[in-house]
Every structure is written in structure tokens, then in C-alpha cells.
Design a protein around this motif. Structure first.
Motif, PDB file in Angstrom:
ATOM      1  N   THR A 113       0.828  -1.151   0.090  1.00 24.87           N
ATOM      2  CA  THR A 113      -0.023  -0.046  -0.001  1.00 24.87           C
ATOM      3  C   THR A 113       0.911   1.159   0.025  1.00 24.87           C
ATOM      4  OG1 THR A 113      -1.915  -1.085   1.191  1.00 24.87           O
ATOM      5  CG2 THR A 113      -1.659   1.344   1.202  1.00 24.87           C
ATOM      6  N   ILE A 114       0.579   2.118  -0.841  1.00 30.21           N
ATOM      7  CA  ILE A 114       1.650   3.230  -1.076  1.00 30.21           C
ATOM      8  C   ILE A 114       1.211   4.493   0.272  1.00 30.21           C
ATOM      9  CG2 ILE A 114       1.872   5.489  -2.305  1.00 30.21           C
ATOM     10  CD1 ILE A 114       0.879   3.693  -4.874  1.00 30.21           C
ATOM     11  N   GLU A 115       2.251   4.827   0.763  1.00 32.04           N
ATOM     12  CA  GLU A 115       2.187   5.664   1.948  1.00 32.04           C
ATOM     13  C   GLU A 115       1.712   7.029   1.666  1.00 32.04           C
ATOM     14  OE1 GLU A 115       5.828   5.748   4.400  1.00 32.04           O
ATOM     15  OE2 GLU A 115       6.044   3.611   4.149  1.00 32.04           O
ATOM     16  N   LEU A 116       1.118   7.669   2.237  1.00 30.07           N
ATOM     17  CA  LEU A 116       0.701   9.049   2.022  1.00 30.07           C
ATOM     18  C   LEU A 116       1.738  10.083   1.399  1.00 30.07           C
ATOM     19  CD1 LEU A 116      -2.018  10.456   2.180  1.00 30.07           C
ATOM     20  CD2 LEU A 116      -1.517  11.473   4.594  1.00 30.07           C
ATOM     21  N   ALA A 117       2.717  10.034   1.961  1.00 29.35           N
ATOM     22  CA  ALA A 117       3.641  11.144   1.314  1.00 29.35           C
ATOM     23  C   ALA A 117       3.917  11.141  -0.090  1.00 29.35           C
ATOM     24  CB  ALA A 117       5.160  10.678   2.102  1.00 29.35           C
ATOM     25  N   TYR A 118       3.766   9.773  -0.844  1.00 30.13           N
ATOM     26  CA  TYR A 118       3.859   9.481  -2.082  1.00 30.13           C
ATOM     27  C   TYR A 118       2.463  10.079  -2.958  1.00 30.13           C
ATOM     28  CZ  TYR A 118       8.038   7.393  -0.496  1.00 30.13           C
ATOM     29  OH  TYR A 118       9.298   7.324   0.231  1.00 30.13           O
ATOM     30  N   ALA A 119       1.591  10.415  -2.121  1.00 30.16           N
ATOM     31  CA  ALA A 119       0.280  10.787  -2.500  1.00 30.16           C
ATOM     32  C   ALA A 119       0.261  12.314  -3.111  1.00 30.16           C
ATOM     33  CB  ALA A 119      -1.050  10.519  -1.753  1.00 30.16           C
ATOM     34  N   GLU A 120      -0.717  12.626  -3.983  1.00 37.93           N
ATOM     35  CA  GLU A 120      -1.019  13.887  -4.507  1.00 37.93           C
ATOM     36  C   GLU A 120      -1.535  14.931  -3.315  1.00 37.93           C
ATOM     37  OE1 GLU A 120      -2.172  17.319  -6.977  1.00 37.93           O
ATOM     38  OE2 GLU A 120      -0.730  15.290  -7.457  1.00 37.93           O
ATOM     39  N   PRO A 121      -1.048  16.125  -3.088  1.00 33.41           N
ATOM     40  CA  PRO A 121      -1.363  16.692  -2.083  1.00 33.41           C
ATOM     41  C   PRO A 121      -3.017  17.198  -1.807  1.00 33.41           C
ATOM     42  CG  PRO A 121       0.347  18.013  -3.303  1.00 33.41           C
ATOM     43  CD  PRO A 121       0.059  16.582  -4.041  1.00 33.41           C
ATOM     44  N   SER A 122      -3.819  17.031  -2.770  1.00 31.73           N
ATOM     45  CA  SER A 122      -5.303  17.154  -2.624  1.00 31.73           C
ATOM     46  C   SER A 122      -5.709  15.937  -1.939  1.00 31.73           C
ATOM     47  CB  SER A 122      -5.762  17.292  -3.990  1.00 31.73           C
ATOM     48  OG  SER A 122      -5.673  16.095  -4.949  1.00 31.73           O
ATOM     49  N   CYS A 123      -4.914  15.004  -1.885  1.00 28.32           N
ATOM     50  CA  CYS A 123      -5.395  13.732  -0.938  1.00 28.32           C
ATOM     51  C   CYS A 123      -4.705  13.777   0.445  1.00 28.32           C
ATOM     52  CB  CYS A 123      -5.192  12.491  -1.863  1.00 28.32           C
ATOM     53  SG  CYS A 123      -6.494  12.086  -2.898  1.00 28.32           S
ATOM     54  N   GLY A 124      -3.768  14.882   0.628  1.00 22.90           N
ATOM     55  CA  GLY A 124      -3.074  14.762   1.789  1.00 22.90           C
ATOM     56  C   GLY A 124      -1.721  14.492   1.753  1.00 22.90           C
ATOM     57  N   GLY A 125      -1.333  14.084   0.621  1.00 22.44           N
ATOM     58  CA  GLY A 125       0.331  13.751   0.410  1.00 22.44           C
ATOM     59  C   GLY A 125       1.023  14.890   0.171  1.00 22.44           C
ATOM     60  N   ARG A 126       2.443  14.479   0.116  1.00 18.91           N
ATOM     61  CA  ARG A 126       3.501  15.621  -0.352  1.00 18.91           C
ATOM     62  C   ARG A 126       4.045  15.213  -1.800  1.00 18.91           C
ATOM     63  NH1 ARG A 126       5.955  13.665   4.454  1.00 18.91           N
ATOM     64  NH2 ARG A 126       7.706  13.160   3.300  1.00 18.91           N
ATOM     65  N   ASN A 127       3.514  14.398  -2.452  1.00 23.97           N
ATOM     66  CA  ASN A 127       3.574  14.357  -3.800  1.00 23.97           C
ATOM     67  C   ASN A 127       5.139  13.818  -4.221  1.00 23.97           C
ATOM     68  OD1 ASN A 127       2.306  14.021  -6.319  1.00 23.97           O
ATOM     69  ND2 ASN A 127       3.163  16.057  -7.071  1.00 23.97           N
ATOM     70  N   VAL A 128       5.715  13.232  -2.948  1.00 22.70           N
ATOM     71  CA  VAL A 128       7.092  12.621  -3.496  1.00 22.70           C
ATOM     72  C   VAL A 128       7.122  11.498  -4.266  1.00 22.70           C
ATOM     73  CG1 VAL A 128       9.291  11.695  -2.303  1.00 22.70           C
ATOM     74  CG2 VAL A 128       7.721  13.136  -1.094  1.00 22.70           C
ATOM     75  N   SER A 129       7.986  11.649  -5.482  1.00 26.49           N
ATOM     76  CA  SER A 129       8.170  10.640  -6.302  1.00 26.49           C
ATOM     77  C   SER A 129       8.991   9.469  -5.722  1.00 26.49           C
ATOM     78  CB  SER A 129       9.015  10.973  -7.479  1.00 26.49           C
ATOM     79  OG  SER A 129      10.332  11.579  -7.100  1.00 26.49           O
ATOM     80  N   PRO A 130       8.643   8.272  -5.898  1.00 24.29           N
ATOM     81  CA  PRO A 130       9.439   7.172  -5.232  1.00 24.29           C
ATOM     82  C   PRO A 130      10.965   6.977  -5.737  1.00 24.29           C
ATOM     83  CG  PRO A 130       7.878   6.096  -6.784  1.00 24.29           C
ATOM     84  CD  PRO A 130       7.546   7.851  -6.765  1.00 24.29           C
ATOM     85  N   ASP A 131      11.510   6.405  -4.817  1.00 25.77           N
ATOM     86  CA  ASP A 131      12.975   5.872  -5.280  1.00 25.77           C
ATOM     87  C   ASP A 131      12.614   4.737  -6.323  1.00 25.77           C
ATOM     88  OD1 ASP A 131      12.011   4.057  -3.001  1.00 25.77           O
ATOM     89  OD2 ASP A 131      13.877   2.920  -3.670  1.00 25.77           O
ATOM     90  N   LEU A 132      13.360   4.479  -7.428  1.00 29.89           N
ATOM     91  CA  LEU A 132      13.186   3.231  -8.280  1.00 29.89           C
ATOM     92  C   LEU A 132      14.635   2.792  -8.877  1.00 29.89           C
ATOM     93  CD1 LEU A 132      10.453   4.790 -10.811  1.00 29.89           C
ATOM     94  CD2 LEU A 132      10.145   2.974  -9.004  1.00 29.89           C
ATOM     95  N   ARG A 133      14.669   1.213  -8.601  1.00 26.67           N
ATOM     96  CA  ARG A 133      15.893   0.875  -9.263  1.00 26.67           C
ATOM     97  C   ARG A 133      15.558  -0.175 -10.205  1.00 26.67           C
ATOM     98  NH1 ARG A 133      17.492   4.315  -6.207  1.00 26.67           N
ATOM     99  NH2 ARG A 133      18.400   4.308  -4.129  1.00 26.67           N
ATOM    100  N   TRP A 134      16.322  -0.211 -11.294  1.00 27.56           N
ATOM    101  CA  TRP A 134      16.134  -1.201 -12.367  1.00 27.56           C
ATOM    102  C   TRP A 134      17.520  -2.101 -12.660  1.00 27.56           C
ATOM    103  CZ3 TRP A 134      14.952   3.782 -12.881  1.00 27.56           C
ATOM    104  CH2 TRP A 134      15.609   4.655 -13.800  1.00 27.56           C
ATOM    105  N   SER A 135      17.298  -3.070 -13.052  1.00 28.35           N
ATOM    106  CA  SER A 135      18.370  -4.018 -13.593  1.00 28.35           C
ATOM    107  C   SER A 135      18.186  -4.850 -14.765  1.00 28.35           C
ATOM    108  CB  SER A 135      18.932  -4.802 -12.303  1.00 28.35           C
ATOM    109  OG  SER A 135      18.077  -5.729 -12.006  1.00 28.35           O
ATOM    110  N   ASP A 136      19.209  -5.527 -15.155  1.00 29.99           N
ATOM    111  CA  ASP A 136      19.218  -6.557 -16.129  1.00 29.99           C
ATOM    112  C   ASP A 136      18.621  -6.145 -17.451  1.00 29.99           C
ATOM    113  OD1 ASP A 136      19.976  -8.438 -14.364  1.00 29.99           O
ATOM    114  OD2 ASP A 136      18.022  -8.890 -13.568  1.00 29.99           O
TER     115      ASP A 136
END
Length: 152
Positions: free
Chosen positions: A13-36
């Protein structure tokens, strides 16, 4: 390919910090890592899509293209080294989850390996034209899905 995030593990479940401000979040883009990534990957693109949005065609939260081939990770809250398109909120860059109240929506984060360094789409093209061109040049991809809901 493989894609992961420490902040938003697959199936979580996505934490509120990563949500849009109009839903109470801070709109922080998540960390992403990719390989292969496959041989021939000249750049990457990252997208986030909500297939459950009540629009008939889903909701695009993030479209970032032309990420250099040497980059295989994005830090949380940091502007990616990329061209970013207007999301369905109407602004460029990451727009976090903010579904209508009710059941949880799925958010599909995807990294695409692209066969060109610079996606041949003008900066003023629509996001649909960008996504169409992206899929025409994608040589591989990896995704994970997480959920978010607004109680109501």
C-alpha cells in the motif's frame, strides 16, 4: 528486466507521502531501481499508470523519458534526468495517487528500456503521442504494482 522500490515494494500500500497533495500527500516521487536491461538499451523511460481510474482509459501519473543509459536508479523526491510529460492532473512530472473515495486503485510503475537516446517526439507533443512513440521504441520493460485508497 527487474524494477523495485524500497519506498513502495511490489504489492504494498502506497504511503501518504507519495500521494497527491489534494489527498493529503506530499507528492514525493518514489525511489526506483532497475537492472538486467537488454543489450541495446540506449535510454530509459519511467511511467506510472492507474488502470482503475473511472475515466474509461485510466489515469497517467508520470511519464519521464530520455533517462540516460548509465542511470539505473532514481532517488525519492529527486527530479529525474529526463524529459517529463504532462500527467493527467495537468502538470509535468510525478503526480501521486489520489483516487476518488472507495476501493483501492492499482498503480503500475514501469521502466522501459528504449533503443534510442532521445525519443523522437517533440517537447510540445501530447502525452498520448509520447507514450505511443515510447512503446514503438521500447525493447524491454519491467513493472510492479502497489495500491492506494482514500477512505470516504
Amino acid at each position: 528486466m527487474e524494477l523495485s522500490s524500497a519506498a513502495i515494494p511490489a504489492g504494498s500500500t502506497i504511503e501518504l507521502a507519495y500521494a497527491e497533495p489534494s489527498c493529503g500527500g506530499r507528492n514525493v516521487s518514489p525511489d526506483l531501481r532497475w537492472s538486467d536491461a537488454p543489450e541495446g538499451a540506449a535510454s530509459y523511460a519511467v511511467t506510472c499508470f492507474d488502470p482503475d481510474a473511472p475515466t474509461g482509459s485510466g489515469w497517467w501519473h508520470w511519464i519521464a523519458v530520455d533517462i540516460p543509459a548509465a542511470v539505473t536508479a532514481l532517488d525519492a523526491g529527486v527530479q529525474p534526468p529526463a524529459r517529463e510529460w504532462v500527467n493527467d492532473y495537468g502538470y509535468s512530472g510525478y503526480g501521486g495517487p489520489c483516487p476518488p473515495p472507495g476501493p483501492a486503485h492499482r498503480y503500475v510503475f514501469t521502466v522501459h528500456a528504449v533503443d534510442v537516446e532521445h525519443l523522437p517526439v517533440p517537447d510540445d507533443a501530447t502525452s498520448a503521442a509520447c507514450r505511443f512513440t515510447l512503446l514503438a521504441h521500447a525493447i524491454d520493460s519491467a513493472s510492479f504494482t502497489a495500491t492506494f485508497a482514500v477512505e470516504g
